[in-house]
Design an enzyme around this catalytic site. Structure first.
Site, PDB file in Angstrom:
ATOM      1  CG  HIS A 172      -0.161   4.001   4.787  1.00 28.59           C
ATOM      2  ND1 HIS A 172      -0.885   3.238   5.662  1.00 28.59           N
ATOM      3  CD2 HIS A 172      -1.045   4.874   4.235  1.00 28.59           C
ATOM      4  CE1 HIS A 172      -2.157   3.623   5.635  1.00 28.59           C
ATOM      5  NE2 HIS A 172      -2.276   4.603   4.778  1.00 28.59           N
ATOM      6  CG  ASP A 219       4.877   2.646   7.398  1.00 33.85           C
ATOM      7  OD1 ASP A 219       4.009   3.102   6.626  1.00 33.85           O
ATOM      8  OD2 ASP A 219       4.642   1.747   8.221  1.00 33.85           O
ATOM      9  CG  HIS A 220       4.395  -0.282   4.226  1.00 38.42           C
ATOM     10  ND1 HIS A 220       4.483  -1.593   4.614  1.00 38.42           N
ATOM     11  CD2 HIS A 220       3.792   0.378   5.243  1.00 38.42           C
ATOM     12  CE1 HIS A 220       3.933  -1.725   5.817  1.00 38.42           C
ATOM     13  NE2 HIS A 220       3.510  -0.544   6.218  1.00 38.42           N
ATOM     14  CG  HIS A 227      -0.389   0.004   2.543  1.00 37.24           C
ATOM     15  ND1 HIS A 227       0.509  -0.947   2.982  1.00 37.24           N
ATOM     16  CD2 HIS A 227      -0.535   0.864   3.586  1.00 37.24           C
ATOM     17  CE1 HIS A 227       0.859  -0.697   4.224  1.00 37.24           C
ATOM     18  NE2 HIS A 227       0.241   0.412   4.627  1.00 37.24           N
TER      19      HIS A 227
HETATM   20 ZN   LIG Z   1       2.966   0.234   7.974  1.00 35.24          ZN
END
Ligand SMILES: [Zn+2]
Length: 273
Positions: free
Chosen positions: A82, A84-85, A80
């Site tokens: 976001h 942090d990914h 996804h």
């Molecule tokens: Zn995450």
């Protein structure tokens, strides 16, 4: 292998299944647990190339380790959007030339349409894409068919510990419950999550999450009744106090988004005949 590494193992490649190894990014926090798991998929550890799932933060040291561990990066897949990914995806793409595939067109680089049912065959592995919205509208899970019980890479849809946040309004609780029911049907395959340690049984993890959601919804319904409030967004602050009064300030914003998602769900449920 001469040693067995347990989660969390920063800066080390940890082989988790025959086809999946993890590199834990050094970005721990209240929403990322010990950090983001970057997964490397290939049919055998010495293959010299790998599919990368979620490059994680745009952190040079982490990206260096990914490249060193992978050899040639053949594909970059995102669970996804976001940060942090996904934040490291552009740098990794520029370094390796590997296409970035994601449901969200804005995240794609050097690739086109990608989503539910698409299959990536690369580095000796077969990865099937499932659209599992709820945490975010663009959340994907990836099924790894290894000829055995298999594994599912769940991003933030199922975590290795704790529970995930439904990020209202992009996330949706009704969608999320449907996604969990879909994962429940996978049976005893391994869960390789976006944060936290791996889990042995996708069906058991999904059941646990479904039970937790039902419990939270009961608490929200009870608090609404007790406070004489309706399931509308204006009720959110009072419900956060009543149901999540024990969480610390850092996760309070996340709790508010989760409550908003639950109020939206109950409002819609109330409208159903
Ligand atoms: Zn995450």
């Amino acid at each position: 292998m001469s040693e067995t590494l347990a989660h969390p193992a920063y800066g080390r490649v940890r082989q988790v299944t025959g086809q999946a190894a993890v590199l834990l990014a050094d970005n721990p926090g209240p929403m990322t647990l010990d950090g983001t798991n970057t997964w490397l998929l290939r049919d055998r550890p010495d293959r010299g190339e790998a599919v990368v799932i979620d490059p994680g933060p745009d952190d040079v040291a982490h990206l260096d380790r990914i490249v060193a561990a992978a050899g040639r990066v053949t594909e970059i897949l995102l669970t996804h959007h976001h940060r942090d990914h996904s934040a490291g995806a552009k740098s990794l793409h520029e370094r390796t030339g590997a296409p970035v595939r994601a449901l969200d067109p804005k995240q794609r680089l050097g690739s086109e349409g990608f989503g539910d049912g698409d299959v990536v065959e690369s580095a000796g592995v077969v990865v099937r894409t499932w659209w599992t919205p709820g945490h975010s509208s663009d959340s994907l899970s990836f099924l790894l068919d290894d000829g055995g019980p298999g594994a599912v890479l769940t991003g933030d849809t199922v975590l290795g510990r704790g529970t995930t946040v439904i990020v209202h309004p992009d996330g949706d609780l009704g969608d999320y419950l449907d996604s969990l029911r879909r994962l429940q049907r996978l049976g005893a395959c391994a869960v390789l999550p976006g944060h936290g340690p791996e889990l042995p049984d996708a069906a058991a993890a999904a059941e646990h999450y479904l039970a937790h959601r039902a419990e939270r919804l009961d608490q929200v319904r009870a608090a609404l009744a007790e406070l004489g409030l309706r399931p509308i967004q204006k009720s959110a602050p009072a419900i956060v106090d009543a149901v999540y009064g024990d969480v610390n300030r850092k996760v309070r914003r996340a709790a508010r988004k989760s409550v908003q998602a639950q109020l939206m769900y109950l409002k819609r449920a109330g409208r159903r005949p």
